[in-house]
Write an enzyme that holds these catalytic residues in place. Structure first.
Site, PDB file in Angstrom:
ATOM      1  N   ASP A  18       0.850  -1.182   0.000  1.00  0.00           N
ATOM      2  CA  ASP A  18       0.000   0.000   0.000  1.00  0.00           C
ATOM      3  C   ASP A  18       0.891   1.239   0.000  1.00  0.00           C
ATOM      4  O   ASP A  18       1.714   1.426   0.894  1.00  0.00           O
ATOM      5  CB  ASP A  18      -0.881  -0.027   1.260  1.00  0.00           C
ATOM      6  N   ASP A 113      -3.312   2.614  -5.997  1.00  0.00           N
ATOM      7  CA  ASP A 113      -2.170   2.735  -5.079  1.00  0.00           C
ATOM      8  C   ASP A 113      -1.972   1.534  -4.152  1.00  0.00           C
ATOM      9  O   ASP A 113      -1.283   1.648  -3.142  1.00  0.00           O
ATOM     10  CB  ASP A 113      -2.315   4.001  -4.238  1.00  0.00           C
ATOM     11  N   GLU A 114      -2.567   0.411  -4.468  1.00  0.00           N
ATOM     12  CA  GLU A 114      -2.353  -0.760  -3.614  1.00  0.00           C
ATOM     13  C   GLU A 114      -2.446  -2.035  -4.441  1.00  0.00           C
ATOM     14  O   GLU A 114      -3.114  -2.065  -5.476  1.00  0.00           O
ATOM     15  CB  GLU A 114      -3.386  -0.808  -2.490  1.00  0.00           C
TER      16      GLU A 114
END
Length: 421
Positions: A18, A113-114
């Site tokens: 993350d 974003d992860e």
DNA sequence: TCTGGGGTCCTAGGACCC
DNA sequence: TCTGGGGTCCTAGGACCC
């Protein structure tokens, strides 16, 4: 037994990677003077809108994502407000993906974003989990200049929850067998899928911590919350109980819907402005369909009034389409049937779904026109790429478009997009 | 605290068919 | 004409996630 057969013979090793304050960190790459300052990504402090991401310095003032920008401005007047740059985030996200791919063939970007990585069986190549994670962490910093946090566990759930606990810029491994012990002291809200509403329901029956949940009678959970209750009991033990969580890492499916929506800075009841917006949104949706080479059978209108009451109205076509004009015709018909003339509108949205990879069956007369339109639109897409979104306007979108832009969007099309972390 | 935008999944009722 | 049961599709709304 179904339950037994889903338990793997040996524990899986799942990473959840993350990125830390992703949007803010990317903005800092472009403007290093932002570093360590209170930064809010999402728009101007006096705009309608919410915070997409806040720097850690801004969070100290109580600012967090999803908070109205005006509220953030009150809490932290000295914060620097910047607009989001989706292209920058997509570009960085691609770099992140490239780094991850080095560590496992099974990578799944869960959002911009992860990501999840199945690291099962990679020990010979990358060493034991903690070592592999630190290698990944260093490599990520090297290649992208961005910090990330990594959670490691025997399920997606444990990996996800532990990466949150590892933040910022940390690594946390939950050793197999320790899952329940790790989860027990955490608030139920930490379980992915438990939001405000579920949390309230759980509080009402005395469940505040995941440990309370694990103790609670499973049958009663099922009776109260149905399918969800049962899954919840499993999650309290750290299992990927049901749904998407149970799926193999890396088995990403195609999109199920495509949508665009727009919230006016000032509510409007001007039908020309409203229909021009619908045209613009139809164009954006149609373009995405063409890019993905998909045809949609269902077209949906979303309509939010001044008082925030929101309705959706859908129409399923006999022939799937990817043409702006057909999407617009459908959505405008839905709009005219459902909008109470004179009532102020806050938001309009256009969504398409029920995708097929083939155009509708060839209808003898229409076929020629369809392919004709398709060619024309391909040309429009090309020109817009080259000269900008506003360089080409279709006649049906012309009517109110200048009025709308003069009113509220002088900078031009399209409405700013503000993804968030 | 006056509440974005882009998604996913689930539920529930009604139509329709066998 | 006093009404079964299942399957599937469609629509609307809502919770949730980043």
């Amino acid at each position: 037994m179904a339950a037994a057969s889903s338990i793997p013979a040996f524990p899986r090793t799942i990473f959840h990677v993350d990125m830390d304050a992703f949007f803010v960190s990317v903005e800092e790459l472009y403007d290093p003077s932002l570093k360590s300052k209170p930064v809010v990504v999402g728009g101007r402090p006096n705009e309608r809108g919410v915070v997409s991401a806040a720097s850690y310095a801004a969070r100290k003032f109580g600012v967090h994502s999803a908070m109205p920008l005006r509220t953030a401005a009150k809490l932290c007047p000295q914060a620097i407000f910047v607009d989001g740059h989706p292209e920058r985030y997509r570009e960085c996200s691609a770099k992140v993906f490239n780094v991850l791919q080095v560590f496992s063939p099974q990578v799944e970007m869960a959002s911009i974003d992860e990501a999840y990585l199945d690291m099962t069986g990679t020990a010979r190549l990358h060493g034991p989990p903690l070592r592999a994670a630190h290698k990944l962490h260093a490599r990520m910093k090297e290649e992208t200049k961005l910090n990330c946090s990594i959670g490691i566990g025997s399920s997606r759930l444990i990996a996800k929850v532990s990466s949150a606990q590892a933040k910022p810029n940390g690594v946390l491994w939950i050793v197999p067998g320790e899952e329940a012990k790790f989860l027990a002291p955490l608030d139920v809200r930490e379980i992915p899928g438990v939001g405000k509403v579920m949390e309230k329901h759980l509080h009402e029956i005395g469940i505040r911590k995941v440990g309370d949940l694990a103790q609670f009678d499973e049958l009663e959970l099922q009776e109260r919350f149905g399918k969800w209750g049962l899954a919840l009991a499993g999650k309290a033990r750290g299992e990927d109980a049901g749904g998407w969580f149970d799926s193999q890492v890396g088995a990403r499916e195609e999109a199920k819907s495509i949508s665009h929506e727009h919230t006016y800075n000032d509510d409007t009841a001007d039908i020309n402005q409203l229909e021009a917006t619908l045209m613009r949104l139809s164009e954006m949706v149609g373009r995405r369909l063409r890019e993905a080479n998909l045809y949609a059978r269902t077209v949906q209108l979303k309509l939010r009034y001044q008082n925030f009451t929101t309705i959706t109205r859908a129409h399923s076509r006999s022939q799937p389409t990817q043409l702006d004009g057909q999407i617009f015709d459908d959505v405008r018909a839905l709009f005219r049937k459902n909008w109470k003339p004179g009532s102020q509108v806050r938001l309009l949205g256009v969504q398409v779904s029920s995708f097929e990879s083939q155009p509708g069956q060839i209808d003898l007369l229409g076929d020629n026109r369809q392919s004709c339109w398709k060619n024309a639109l391909a040309a429009v897409d090309y020109l817009r790429d080259k000269f900008g979104e506003s360089s080409v306007k279709l006649a049906s979108g012309m009517r109110g478009s200048f009025r709308e832009r003069a009113h509220e969007n002088p900078a031009g099309l399209p409405g700013k997009t503000k993804p968030r972390q």
